[in-house]
Design an enzyme around this catalytic site. Sequence first.
Site, PDB file in Angstrom:
ATOM      1  N   ASP A 328      18.509  31.579  18.763  1.00 26.49           N
ATOM      2  CA  ASP A 328      18.392  31.324  17.328  1.00 26.49           C
ATOM      3  C   ASP A 328      17.225  32.048  16.665  1.00 26.49           C
ATOM      4  OD1 ASP A 328      20.682  29.861  17.130  1.00 26.49           O
ATOM      5  OD2 ASP A 328      19.718  27.899  17.176  1.00 26.49           O
ATOM      6  N   TYR A 416      23.178  23.489  12.812  1.00 30.14           N
ATOM      7  CA  TYR A 416      22.091  22.642  13.292  1.00 30.14           C
ATOM      8  C   TYR A 416      20.872  22.702  12.388  1.00 30.14           C
ATOM      9  CZ  TYR A 416      22.803  20.312  17.684  1.00 30.14           C
ATOM     10  OH  TYR A 416      23.177  19.418  18.627  1.00 30.14           O
TER      11      TYR A 416
END
Length: 678
Positions: A328, A416
Amino acid sequence: MHGEAAMASSTLMLFFFLSSFFTFSPIPCLGRYHPLDPLTPSEFTQVRTIVKKSYPSSIHNLTFQYIALDEPDKYIVKSWLSKTNSKPETLPRRALVITRLDKHSHEIVVDLSTHSVVSDKVYAGHGYPLLTMDEQTVASELPLSYKPFINSVKKRGLNLSEVVCTTFSVGWFGEEHNKRVIKILCYYIEGTPNLYMRPLEGISLVVDLDELKIAEYYDRDRIPLPKAQGTEYRLSKQKPPFGPKFNGFTTVQPDGPGFKIDGHTISWANWVFHLGFDVRAGPVISTASIYDLEKATYRQVLYRSFISELFVPYMDPTEEWYYKTFFDAGEFGFGQSAVPLEPLTDCPENAVFMDAYYASSDGTPVKITNAFCIFEQHAGSALWRHTEIAIPGELITEVRPEVNLIVRMVSTVGNYDYVLDWEFKPSGSIKFGVGLTGILEVKGAPYTHSDQIKEDAYGTLLADYTIGVYHDHFLTYYLDLDVDGEANSFVKNNLVTKRVTDHSSPRKSYWTVVSETAKTESDAKIQLGLKPADLVLINPNKKTKPGNNIGYRLIPGSISNPLLSHDDYPQIRGAFTNYNVWVTPYNKSEKWAGGQFVDQSRGDDTLATWSLRNREIENKDIVLWYTMGFHHVPCQEDFPVMPTLSSGFELRPTNFFESNPVLKAKPPRHEHLPNCTK
Ligand SMILES: *[C@@H]1O[C@H](CO)[C@@H](O)[C@H](O)[C@H]1NC(C)=O
Ligand SMILES: *[C@@H]1O[C@H](CO)[C@@H](O)[C@H](O)[C@H]1NC(C)=O
Ligand SMILES: *[C@@H]1O[C@H](CO)[C@@H](O)[C@H](O)[C@H]1NC(C)=O
Ligand SMILES: [Cu+2]
């Protein structure tokens, strides 16, 4: 920046700063500028102008994938900090620019004071730079005007206007050659904003990012579309009954905020530190020092810390899902994914907010409003306490209230949301908090009850046709501690069981501490949870009066080790998670645990490969790398949006101070009387 602290005029700020200077002299930095300040909007614009002069758009296809401060060498920063009246113009200001230029990645260093390109290297290794928001936006809109895709949507009896697509990095699975591509998956938003819960499973596209064209298209399976029902999370759209209910609550600071923000330097209680921002890492905390009341001076603790990488592999090996093994920070940018914080909910009412900036793919600055909040948290808990009942005729109760300073950012990487806290405690601890919330990544599957699942479903059935796929989150922190100075050593204080064999005691066993100083990198690779030990970074050149090593120890958080096999491609790329703890000698260019070019990387430039050199780390400027992991088995409570799962770890002084540094802490003034028996 908003709020009272920011509204103070600069003269007033100077006054505040000087007054703290006289209370706590010598304060290690004074003045608005700091050599580690992130690039300003006008500096981004300058960088863009300088690079575009070398590569005019009429002749070149140029995109900016990453622009950030090329941080000055440590000795320059330290020497600047040691002078209280350094002029900002004496600071070196350089930017590191990573571009895609006519289908090649370039690493360009720009000098902002001379307005020139210092170096320009074509990157010839594996992997590609950070994905920009802009190219992902363009890529995710391509299917909506792509005939075969439109037909697939029609064939399913669905409405194109209700389809939203998003981007997924493709990883690397042993291919010899890879183009810079991204996968596109699409979702249905009819009746819900919770797109992630309604995947058009079976349809996928591959977009060539340098051409911004669809390169591959697949319509493989027809899987029922999960229902919109039950996926809504907006309060305004919910139907009764509601609950639980909460009463109102206020935080009152009658004396105003106890911290001061001067440029990017924050001082509070006994702490002073610098808060920076990087499009890849998000928050960067630097030059954190703590005031020692006894020594009447600030002492260095943490030179620089940030989240170096976040590895999130999913556990479904099937054709449509196997590649989902995300990095990420290096692929999507933790800073680029920062979202504006909501006052009163993301942060308490006494919080002060700060904006952050990064560069878009054409080099122009982008502002993230309220990217950070900074606030004091009155925990309603004891900093320390004791009630003494043993002294006849006397009852002593001493309690000091715990007050902490928190710097918070939220990074929403697609589905998320990560709540990232840096929490400074007056006791000298720094707590690194992370909260996992947001929406699960689910897979469409033809099941409505778990009894129908005969083979491995790779996850939990959460609702009709909805599997929450098993996955991990590994957060790797870069922690360049400089404990009371640069030269440090890493010590494992192993707790070892001893047998009493000589009948000298009625006891048969006890434990004691057996210390081991790591000489080289291999001595410091640790999988936690196997052996009990206190892991301490010490300054071997300094000792306390009783002769103990001055140190800071790591108190680990959620301990999870990777379960993928070491020869699996995602794990080769994510090999920096093979150990929870690594220690490396400080090297300015070793910042990103997964490598500089992470998208489609092959694991040849990671913390794990650097460490193979097995360099000496004793009594040297060293960096501690800590990986906090979560194995996530989704459950129904995570649907349709997941209550925050919190964890964290702590760096805590260990024989750093001569005694309890908060023994003489002064309690804050209170406005309201408590509701208790008098
Ligand atoms: C598609 O959207 C239009 C306009 O919102 C609506 O009238 C139509 O019923 C929808 N069709 C389907 C199949 O959902
Ligand atoms: C830039 O790339 C596009 C797509 O590959 C191409 O059509 C165009 O000719 C390129 N422009 C230049 C100036 O090279
Ligand atoms: C610093 O790290 C880079 C990347 O691992 C390496 O190429 C370089 O040799 C290192 N420098 C020193 C002085 O070790
Ligand atoms: Cu998860």
